[in-house]
Motif scaffolding. Structure first.
Motif, PDB file in Angstrom:
ATOM      1  N   GLU A  44       4.501  -2.674  -8.883  1.00 42.90           N
ATOM      2  CA  GLU A  44       3.544  -1.478  -8.997  1.00 42.90           C
ATOM      3  C   GLU A  44       4.148   0.128  -9.007  1.00 42.90           C
ATOM      4  O   GLU A  44       4.630   0.120  -7.886  1.00 42.90           O
ATOM      5  CB  GLU A  44       2.348  -1.696  -8.121  1.00 42.90           C
ATOM      6  CG  GLU A  44       1.366  -0.633  -8.274  1.00 42.90           C
ATOM      7  CD  GLU A  44       0.432  -0.534  -6.885  1.00 42.90           C
ATOM      8  OE1 GLU A  44       0.266  -1.715  -6.190  1.00 42.90           O
ATOM      9  OE2 GLU A  44      -0.308   0.216  -6.944  1.00 42.90           O
ATOM     10  N   GLN A  62      -7.802  11.179  -4.100  1.00 41.77           N
ATOM     11  CA  GLN A  62      -8.626  10.734  -5.083  1.00 41.77           C
ATOM     12  C   GLN A  62     -10.191  11.178  -4.965  1.00 41.77           C
ATOM     13  O   GLN A  62     -10.549  11.698  -5.946  1.00 41.77           O
ATOM     14  CB  GLN A  62      -8.852   9.214  -5.281  1.00 41.77           C
ATOM     15  CG  GLN A  62      -9.673   8.695  -6.171  1.00 41.77           C
ATOM     16  CD  GLN A  62      -9.984   7.280  -6.050  1.00 41.77           C
ATOM     17  OE1 GLN A  62      -8.878   6.424  -5.653  1.00 41.77           O
ATOM     18  NE2 GLN A  62     -11.138   6.850  -6.372  1.00 41.77           N
ATOM     19  N   LEU A  89       7.294   3.745   1.635  1.00 44.72           N
ATOM     20  CA  LEU A  89       7.701   4.883   2.375  1.00 44.72           C
ATOM     21  C   LEU A  89       6.520   5.198   3.328  1.00 44.72           C
ATOM     22  O   LEU A  89       5.133   4.891   2.767  1.00 44.72           O
ATOM     23  CB  LEU A  89       8.000   6.300   1.666  1.00 44.72           C
ATOM     24  CG  LEU A  89       9.131   6.132   0.686  1.00 44.72           C
ATOM     25  CD1 LEU A  89       9.230   7.196  -0.043  1.00 44.72           C
ATOM     26  CD2 LEU A  89      10.557   6.227   1.581  1.00 44.72           C
ATOM     27  N   GLU A 125      -8.166   4.147   1.072  1.00 44.73           N
ATOM     28  CA  GLU A 125      -7.696   3.206   0.832  1.00 44.73           C
ATOM     29  C   GLU A 125      -7.637   1.925   1.902  1.00 44.73           C
ATOM     30  O   GLU A 125      -6.807   1.265   2.000  1.00 44.73           O
ATOM     31  CB  GLU A 125      -6.199   3.048   0.139  1.00 44.73           C
ATOM     32  CG  GLU A 125      -5.745   4.147  -1.020  1.00 44.73           C
ATOM     33  CD  GLU A 125      -6.887   3.250  -2.363  1.00 44.73           C
ATOM     34  OE1 GLU A 125      -6.465   2.144  -2.224  1.00 44.73           O
ATOM     35  OE2 GLU A 125      -7.184   3.844  -3.143  1.00 44.73           O
ATOM     36  N   GLU A 149      -1.601  12.279  -8.573  1.00 43.61           N
ATOM     37  CA  GLU A 149      -2.933  11.647  -9.094  1.00 43.61           C
ATOM     38  C   GLU A 149      -3.742  12.397 -10.135  1.00 43.61           C
ATOM     39  O   GLU A 149      -3.616  13.806 -10.205  1.00 43.61           O
ATOM     40  CB  GLU A 149      -3.761  11.644  -7.926  1.00 43.61           C
ATOM     41  CG  GLU A 149      -3.236  10.761  -6.868  1.00 43.61           C
ATOM     42  CD  GLU A 149      -3.839  10.543  -5.529  1.00 43.61           C
ATOM     43  OE1 GLU A 149      -3.752  11.302  -4.614  1.00 43.61           O
ATOM     44  OE2 GLU A 149      -4.871   9.611  -5.472  1.00 43.61           O
TER      45      GLU A 149
HETATM   46  O1  NSS Z   1      -3.104   2.804  -3.154  1.00 41.08           O
HETATM   47  S1  NSS Z   1      -2.578   3.078  -4.557  1.00 41.08           S
HETATM   48  O2  NSS Z   1      -2.358   1.799  -5.393  1.00 41.08           O
HETATM   49  N1  NSS Z   1      -3.961   3.643  -5.361  1.00 41.08           N
HETATM   50  C1  NSS Z   1      -4.615   4.827  -4.732  1.00 41.08           C
HETATM   51  O3  NSS Z   1      -4.261   5.353  -3.661  1.00 41.08           O
HETATM   52  C2  NSS Z   1      -5.728   5.500  -5.306  1.00 41.08           C
HETATM   53  N2  NSS Z   1      -6.717   6.201  -4.535  1.00 41.08           N
HETATM   54  C3  NSS Z   1      -5.056   6.491  -6.327  1.00 41.08           C
HETATM   55  C4  NSS Z   1      -6.096   7.140  -7.399  1.00 41.08           C
HETATM   56  O4  NSS Z   1      -6.642   6.155  -8.138  1.00 41.08           O
HETATM   57  N3  NSS Z   1      -6.128   8.321  -7.416  1.00 41.08           N
HETATM   58  O5  NSS Z   1      -1.549   3.957  -4.510  1.00 41.08           O
HETATM   59  C5  NSS Z   1      -1.058   4.471  -5.801  1.00 41.08           C
HETATM   60  C6  NSS Z   1       0.324   4.508  -6.110  1.00 41.08           C
HETATM   61  C7  NSS Z   1       0.904   3.085  -5.992  1.00 41.08           C
HETATM   62  O6  NSS Z   1       0.690   2.429  -7.137  1.00 41.08           O
HETATM   63  C8  NSS Z   1       2.383   3.326  -5.813  1.00 41.08           C
HETATM   64  O7  NSS Z   1       3.193   3.724  -6.691  1.00 41.08           O
HETATM   65  C9  NSS Z   1       2.202   4.433  -4.665  1.00 41.08           C
HETATM   66  O8  NSS Z   1       1.135   5.200  -5.088  1.00 41.08           O
HETATM   67  N4  NSS Z   1       2.359   4.153  -3.348  1.00 41.08           N
HETATM   68  C10 NSS Z   1       3.607   4.123  -2.515  1.00 41.08           C
HETATM   69  N5  NSS Z   1       4.779   4.465  -2.799  1.00 41.08           N
HETATM   70  C11 NSS Z   1       5.464   4.573  -1.746  1.00 41.08           C
HETATM   71  N6  NSS Z   1       5.233   4.143  -0.641  1.00 41.08           N
HETATM   72  C12 NSS Z   1       4.102   3.570  -0.257  1.00 41.08           C
HETATM   73  N7  NSS Z   1       3.736   3.292   1.030  1.00 41.08           N
HETATM   74  C13 NSS Z   1       2.955   3.714  -1.327  1.00 41.08           C
HETATM   75  N8  NSS Z   1       1.843   3.282  -1.377  1.00 41.08           N
HETATM   76  C14 NSS Z   1       1.288   3.558  -2.374  1.00 41.08           C
END
Ligand code: NSS
Length: 427
Positions: free
Chosen positions: A350, A186, A217, A164, A224
């Motif tokens: 989101e 992913q 966090l 990412e 996923e």
């Molecule tokens: O960065 S995302 O939007 N997408 C991905 O990482 C893709 N590679 C996932 C995939 O398609 N397999 O992160 C996905 C979700 C995002 O919508 C949040 O709900 C959560 O992960 N997310 C977080 N939650 C808590 N804290 C942090 N820092 C955080 N970052 C992403």
């Protein structure tokens, strides 16, 4: 060591003898009688200590009991309308396992200090309820995937390249080489669909998000899923169906916990609206958010949009520049990509991000180079486009953020047992 959990006591009849175990939740003394509210994982019950049943020696032990002391007590069930829940236990034998020191958490302890003492605070009935809701949501979500032909898999935590983007990578020394903590499983899931078609995982992901917000966090739990032979629309349908069932079950099974934290949660029942990025920008502008076409939706924009709807909403097809390199270009508008974010209502924003992946080797190499990344770091990811490439889609759901929405707490930190943020590495 115990015969019954506390919630089971309420099914027993007057005069029955039973042995339970737990911790002192509250205590008071009135006219030589000691009243203890005893807590275990299932609930609380009033235990009454009187001299005529206990004798002088055990009675003086009961008088010394402090908050959070741990004990085993035998007693007789007594139905009494004045007691909480209409029932109390009259103690006939007391065994104190640990006479607790003065408990550091009081009614007026500040929120930050409660997090310093998270290892103790998570015994509170409120945190207990939140974590029960979390556990129930996770189980219900995984059940959906197990029941719909997905294979559960795992991916490594130490990785050698970004998924990412570099800005949020945690770098570490791996025997003299650079390595990172994973941001997302992913790419590994994409490799696994060639064996299993549909796969999922749930494990921590790591983001070096420097800002301390209500929704970030540094270590979060990431659900996923990845699907072969699936379009963006297929992916959205899976997210919608699974999330609806998981929310419904959590609502059905956690009525008591939702009441305890004072949350009126309505599980989503209607179709999730699907709006385009263009529409999202229009709504944000109407609501007075400063945003230009081409920019990613800010927290304020997401908030404004999500307040307009009662159900979670998909926002689809963002501009290419706002998304990571692996997204497939929208064949109807090459400025955009085939992606979707799911925004939870009530201003949460989101909770899911995902989309359709680039399946052509040439296109993927070109996008990696455009982002100034080294294709050699992604050699195995490129191989997936060399040997039997397929159209495929997937997504990541933030477990903590979703439970945060369901439970309506102040911050995402409230719904994970031991939160990690830029300023918090303990307990
Ligand atoms: O960065 S995302 O939007 N997408 C991905 O990482 C893709 N590679 C996932 C995939 O398609 N397999 O992160 C996905 C979700 C995002 O919508 C949040 O709900 C959560 O992960 N997310 C977080 N939650 C808590 N804290 C942090 N820092 C955080 N970052 C992403």
């Amino acid at each position: 060591m115990r015969e019954k959990f506390i919630e089971e006591l309420f099914l027993l009849g007057e005069g029955q003898r039973v042995r339970i175990a737990g911790w002192v939740h509250r205590r008071r003394e009135l006219g030589g009688v000691v009243f203890i509210i005893l807590r275990d994982s299932t609930g609380v019950v009033q235990v009454v200590f009187k001299r005529d049943l206990l004798g002088e020696e055990q009675m003086s032990l009961a008088r010394k009991l402090t908050i959070e002391s741990s004990l085993i007590v035998e007693g007789i069930v007594h139905r009494d309308e004045r007691a909480p829940g209409g029932m109390e236990l009259h103690a006939t034998n007391l065994q104190v396992f640990n006479l607790a020191e003065d408990f550091p958490l009081k009614k007026d302890t500040s929120k930050e200090v409660l997090f310093d003492y998270r290892h103790l605070h998570l015994r509170s009935r409120k945190v207990q309820a939140l974590l029960k809701i979390r556990g129930t949501f996770i189980r219900s979500l995984l059940d959906w995937y197990d029941d719909h032909g997905f294979t559960r898999v795992e991916a490594p935590t130490f990785v050698q390249a970004a998924v990412e983007g570099g800005a949020t990578l945690f770098k570490l020394d791996y025997f003299g080489r650079d390595a990172y903590l994973t941001q997302s499983s992913q790419f590994y899931l994409e490799a696994l669909i060639f064996a299993f078609d549909n796969v999922y995982t749930m494990q921590p992901s790591f983001r070096a998000e420097k800002s301390r917000t209500r929704r970030h966090l540094t270590e979060f739990w990431h659900f996923e899923a990845e699907m072969a032979w699936a379009t963006l629309e297929d992916m959205m349908n899976v997210v919608e169906d699974s999330l609806k069932q998981a929310c419904e079950r959590t609502y059905d099974e956690c009525g008591r916990e939702l009441d305890l934290i004072g949350r009126k949660f309505e599980p989503p029942s209607g179709r999730f609206p699907r709006i385009s990025y263009d529409e999202a920008v229009e709504i944000s502008k109407e609501k007075g958010v400063d945003i230009r076409w081409g920019e990613d939706l800010s927290t304020e924009a997401e908030r404004a949009i999500s307040l307009e709807f009662d159900e979670p909403i998909f926002v689809t097809r963002y501009p290419k520049a706002t998304r990571a390199f692996y997204h497939k270009v929208d064949p109807e508008d090459n400025r955009k990509v085939l992606c979707a974010d799911l925004l939870a209502p009530e201003g949460i924003g989101e909770i899911v991000g995902g989309g359709q992946r680039i399946d052509s080797l040439d296109e993927l190499v070109k996008r990696i180079q455009e982002e100034n990344l080294n294709p050699r770091d992604y050699y195995w990811y490129l191989d997936l486009r060399r040997y039997g490439s397929v159209p495929h889609s997937g997504f990541g759901l933030g477990v903590d953020r979703t439970v945060w929405w369901i439970s309506g707490t102040e911050t995402v930190r409230d719904v994970i047992p031991f939160p990690r943020t830029p300023t918090r590495l303990k307990p």
